[in-house]
Design an enzyme around this catalytic site. Sequence first.
Site, PDB file in Angstrom:
ATOM      1  N   LEU A  35       0.831  -1.211   0.000  1.00  0.00           N
ATOM      2  CA  LEU A  35       0.000   0.000   0.000  1.00  0.00           C
ATOM      3  C   LEU A  35       0.865   1.260   0.000  1.00  0.00           C
ATOM      4  O   LEU A  35       0.844   2.057   0.935  1.00  0.00           O
ATOM      5  CB  LEU A  35      -1.003   0.001   1.167  1.00  0.00           C
ATOM      6  CG  LEU A  35      -2.039  -1.120   1.140  1.00  0.00           C
ATOM      7  CD1 LEU A  35      -2.973  -1.021   2.341  1.00  0.00           C
ATOM      8  CD2 LEU A  35      -2.852  -1.098  -0.161  1.00  0.00           C
ATOM      9  N   THR A  36       1.645   1.394  -1.042  1.00  0.00           N
ATOM     10  CA  THR A  36       2.355   2.652  -1.276  1.00  0.00           C
ATOM     11  C   THR A  36       1.306   3.665  -1.736  1.00  0.00           C
ATOM     12  O   THR A  36       0.113   3.346  -1.779  1.00  0.00           O
ATOM     13  CB  THR A  36       3.398   2.484  -2.402  1.00  0.00           C
ATOM     14  OG1 THR A  36       2.686   2.239  -3.630  1.00  0.00           O
ATOM     15  CG2 THR A  36       4.356   1.332  -2.105  1.00  0.00           C
ATOM     16  N   ASP A  59       5.612  -5.772   2.518  1.00  0.00           N
ATOM     17  CA  ASP A  59       6.576  -5.301   1.517  1.00  0.00           C
ATOM     18  C   ASP A  59       7.238  -6.537   0.899  1.00  0.00           C
ATOM     19  O   ASP A  59       7.780  -7.375   1.633  1.00  0.00           O
ATOM     20  CB  ASP A  59       7.616  -4.439   2.257  1.00  0.00           C
ATOM     21  CG  ASP A  59       8.631  -3.807   1.331  1.00  0.00           C
ATOM     22  OD1 ASP A  59       8.804  -4.295   0.196  1.00  0.00           O
ATOM     23  OD2 ASP A  59       9.260  -2.831   1.772  1.00  0.00           O
ATOM     24  N   ALA A  83       5.397  -3.253  -7.853  1.00  0.00           N
ATOM     25  CA  ALA A  83       6.517  -2.471  -8.384  1.00  0.00           C
ATOM     26  C   ALA A  83       6.251  -0.994  -8.155  1.00  0.00           C
ATOM     27  O   ALA A  83       5.113  -0.573  -7.979  1.00  0.00           O
ATOM     28  CB  ALA A  83       6.664  -2.718  -9.889  1.00  0.00           C
ATOM     29  N   THR A 125       7.699  -5.378 -18.525  1.00  0.00           N
ATOM     30  CA  THR A 125       7.227  -4.308 -19.410  1.00  0.00           C
ATOM     31  C   THR A 125       8.057  -4.256 -20.695  1.00  0.00           C
ATOM     32  O   THR A 125       9.247  -4.617 -20.681  1.00  0.00           O
ATOM     33  CB  THR A 125       7.338  -2.951 -18.671  1.00  0.00           C
ATOM     34  OG1 THR A 125       7.272  -1.891 -19.616  1.00  0.00           O
ATOM     35  CG2 THR A 125       8.660  -2.802 -17.919  1.00  0.00           C
ATOM     36  N   ASP A 126       7.455  -3.739 -21.754  1.00  0.00           N
ATOM     37  CA  ASP A 126       8.206  -3.554 -23.002  1.00  0.00           C
ATOM     38  C   ASP A 126       9.285  -2.481 -22.849  1.00  0.00           C
ATOM     39  O   ASP A 126      10.185  -2.383 -23.676  1.00  0.00           O
ATOM     40  CB  ASP A 126       7.264  -3.207 -24.165  1.00  0.00           C
ATOM     41  CG  ASP A 126       6.476  -1.926 -23.956  1.00  0.00           C
ATOM     42  OD1 ASP A 126       6.566  -1.315 -22.865  1.00  0.00           O
ATOM     43  OD2 ASP A 126       5.744  -1.525 -24.898  1.00  0.00           O
ATOM     44  N   GLU A 127       9.193  -1.686 -21.754  1.00  0.00           N
ATOM     45  CA  GLU A 127      10.169  -0.592 -21.595  1.00  0.00           C
ATOM     46  C   GLU A 127      11.583  -1.124 -21.368  1.00  0.00           C
ATOM     47  O   GLU A 127      12.552  -0.396 -21.518  1.00  0.00           O
ATOM     48  CB  GLU A 127       9.734   0.350 -20.462  1.00  0.00           C
ATOM     49  CG  GLU A 127       8.366   0.934 -20.757  1.00  0.00           C
ATOM     50  CD  GLU A 127       7.968   2.110 -19.876  1.00  0.00           C
ATOM     51  OE1 GLU A 127       8.846   2.812 -19.359  1.00  0.00           O
ATOM     52  OE2 GLU A 127       6.748   2.318 -19.731  1.00  0.00           O
ATOM     53  N   TYR A 153      13.318   3.501 -13.943  1.00  0.00           N
ATOM     54  CA  TYR A 153      12.228   2.519 -13.843  1.00  0.00           C
ATOM     55  C   TYR A 153      12.513   1.307 -14.734  1.00  0.00           C
ATOM     56  O   TYR A 153      12.520   0.160 -14.270  1.00  0.00           O
ATOM     57  CB  TYR A 153      10.890   3.159 -14.232  1.00  0.00           C
ATOM     58  CG  TYR A 153       9.811   2.152 -14.591  1.00  0.00           C
ATOM     59  CD1 TYR A 153       9.277   1.298 -13.625  1.00  0.00           C
ATOM     60  CD2 TYR A 153       9.336   2.029 -15.907  1.00  0.00           C
ATOM     61  CE1 TYR A 153       8.304   0.349 -13.955  1.00  0.00           C
ATOM     62  CE2 TYR A 153       8.364   1.092 -16.244  1.00  0.00           C
ATOM     63  CZ  TYR A 153       7.852   0.255 -15.268  1.00  0.00           C
ATOM     64  OH  TYR A 153       6.900  -0.681 -15.605  1.00  0.00           O
ATOM     65  N   LYS A 157      13.310  -2.711 -13.885  1.00  0.00           N
ATOM     66  CA  LYS A 157      12.510  -3.836 -14.379  1.00  0.00           C
ATOM     67  C   LYS A 157      13.401  -4.797 -15.168  1.00  0.00           C
ATOM     68  O   LYS A 157      13.244  -6.016 -15.096  1.00  0.00           O
ATOM     69  CB  LYS A 157      11.363  -3.337 -15.265  1.00  0.00           C
ATOM     70  CG  LYS A 157      10.290  -2.538 -14.543  1.00  0.00           C
ATOM     71  CD  LYS A 157       9.510  -3.333 -13.513  1.00  0.00           C
ATOM     72  CE  LYS A 157       8.582  -4.363 -14.121  1.00  0.00           C
ATOM     73  NZ  LYS A 157       7.749  -5.038 -13.065  1.00  0.00           N
ATOM     74  N   ASN A 182       1.934  -0.476 -22.935  1.00  0.00           N
ATOM     75  CA  ASN A 182       1.168   0.399 -22.023  1.00  0.00           C
ATOM     76  C   ASN A 182      -0.273  -0.081 -21.863  1.00  0.00           C
ATOM     77  O   ASN A 182      -0.953  -0.323 -22.863  1.00  0.00           O
ATOM     78  CB  ASN A 182       1.124   1.824 -22.583  1.00  0.00           C
ATOM     79  CG  ASN A 182       2.440   2.550 -22.394  1.00  0.00           C
ATOM     80  OD1 ASN A 182       3.471   2.114 -22.908  1.00  0.00           O
ATOM     81  ND2 ASN A 182       2.416   3.646 -21.666  1.00  0.00           N
ATOM     82  N   ASN A 183      -0.710  -0.186 -20.626  1.00  0.00           N
ATOM     83  CA  ASN A 183      -2.089  -0.586 -20.324  1.00  0.00           C
ATOM     84  C   ASN A 183      -2.958   0.639 -20.068  1.00  0.00           C
ATOM     85  O   ASN A 183      -2.462   1.666 -19.610  1.00  0.00           O
ATOM     86  CB  ASN A 183      -2.137  -1.424 -19.046  1.00  0.00           C
ATOM     87  CG  ASN A 183      -1.659  -2.861 -19.228  1.00  0.00           C
ATOM     88  OD1 ASN A 183      -2.151  -3.761 -18.563  1.00  0.00           O
ATOM     89  ND2 ASN A 183      -0.713  -3.085 -20.118  1.00  0.00           N
TER      90      ASN A 183
END
Length: 339
Positions: A35-36, A59, A83, A125-127, A153, A157, A182-183
Site C-alpha cells: 500500500l504505497t 513489503d 513495483a 514491461t516492453d520498456e 524505472y 525492471k 502500455n495498459n
Amino acid sequence: MKMIVTGGAGFIGSNFIFYMREHHPEYELVCVDKLTYAGNMETLAPIMGQPHFQFVRADIADREAMYQLFEAEKPDVVVNFAAESHVDRSIEDPAVFLQTNIMGTQVLLDASRKYGVQRYHQVSTDEVYGDLPLDRPDLFFTEKTPLHASSPYSASKAGADLLCGAYQRTYDMPITISRCSNNYGPYQFPEKLIPLMIANALDGKPLPVYGEGLNVRDWLYVEDHCAAIDLILEKGTVGQVYNIGGHNEKHNIDIVKTVLHILDRPESLITHVTDRKGHDRRYAIDPTFIHDQLGWLPQTRFEDGIQKTVRWYLDNKPWWEKIVSGEYRDYYERMYAHR
Ligand code: NAD
Ligand code: TYD
C-alpha cells in the site's frame, strides 16, 4: 490452487484479481501489497472478507515477512505485479525503484525457491527494450530484442527480468516472464497519461503534453493483459519470455485529443510542457510469438476500450477525486508547477 498476487491493490494487479475471480472462482487468491501511494484499498473493498480471497499488507522486499507468508500459505503460484511503476517518479528518485523492483523480486524468487512454488510469473514491461526510432515503423520489439533500458524505472525492471532468467537457469526454477505494452482501463492511478488527462479535462485544468506529444505508445486494454497472463500460467513454457501487445500505436497528442473529444472539452486545454528527460520515443510490441504459441489475441478495440475507460472515470469520480485531492496533490505541484 493457491496464488499469491503481489501489487494487487494497484492498477493491473487489481484488474487481474477481478479477472481471476471471474474466470477461476475456485482459486484461492492471496493479495500481498505494501500500500504505497499507488495502492488503494478502496479498489479491493468489494471483495474484502469474501471466500477465497485474503489481503496481506506487506513489503515484497521484507524477507522475513515473505518467508513467513510463504511458510503459512504454501502457494502453488506467485504472480508478481508489485513495483514502483511511474517513469517520472523514477527520474526524480530512483532508489525505491531498485529496492522494490529488483530487491523485492529477488526476495520473492528466494521464497519461491525455498517453498517449492510450482510457477513464478514476473510481470514485466516492453520498456526494458528501450525505444524505437519514430521514422522506422517497420521495427518492433520481439522476445529476442536486447534489453536496453532508458529510465531508472525500466532499468530496474530489466534488472528483475535478468534475475528471473538467472534463477530459472541456475536453480532450474519454473519461471515465466511477460513484457506488456502500455495498459489503460479502470483503476489506473491518475499520474499516468490517460487517467491524468481525463481527470484534468473534467476539472477544466490544462492538459500537460510533454514536448510536441509525438512520442508513440502501444496501448492495450488491461483486461487483455490479464487474459494473456492467465494463459501463460496455464499453457506457457517455463523459461520463456512472452511479449504482450495489440498493435495499437498512438501518438500521445492523439490520445489526449481523443479523451477531449469523448468528454466534449476544447483542445485549447492542451498545454505543451518541458519534455521528460531521456523520453523514450516509440514502443511497439510484436505479439506474434504469444499468438502463435498460446493463441492469445486482444479482444478490445482501442475505440471501445477508451470509451469504456472514460465512462469508468465518469462513473467512479469518488475513487479518483480522493487521490487527486490527497498526497498526490504535492506530487502534481512538484512535477508540473514549473514545467
Ligand atoms: P501500480 O503502480 O498501479 O501498482 C503497483 C502496486 O504495487 C501498488 O498497489 C503498490 O502499493 C504495490 N507495491 C509497490 N511497492 C511494493 C512493495 N515493495 N511491496 C508490495 N507491494 C508494493 O502499477 P501497475 O501499473 O498496476 O503495474 C503493475 C505491474 O505491471 C508493474 O510491475 C509494472 O512494471 C508492470 N507493467 C505496467 C504497465 C502499465 O502500463 N501500467 C505495462 C506493462 C507492465
Ligand atoms: P505514462 O502514462 O507515464 O507511461 P510510460 O511513460 O510508462 O509510457 O506516459 C505515457 C506517455 O505520455 C509518455 O510518452 C509520456 C507522456 N505523458 C505526457 O505527455 N504528459 C503527462 O502528463 C504524462 C503523465 C505522460
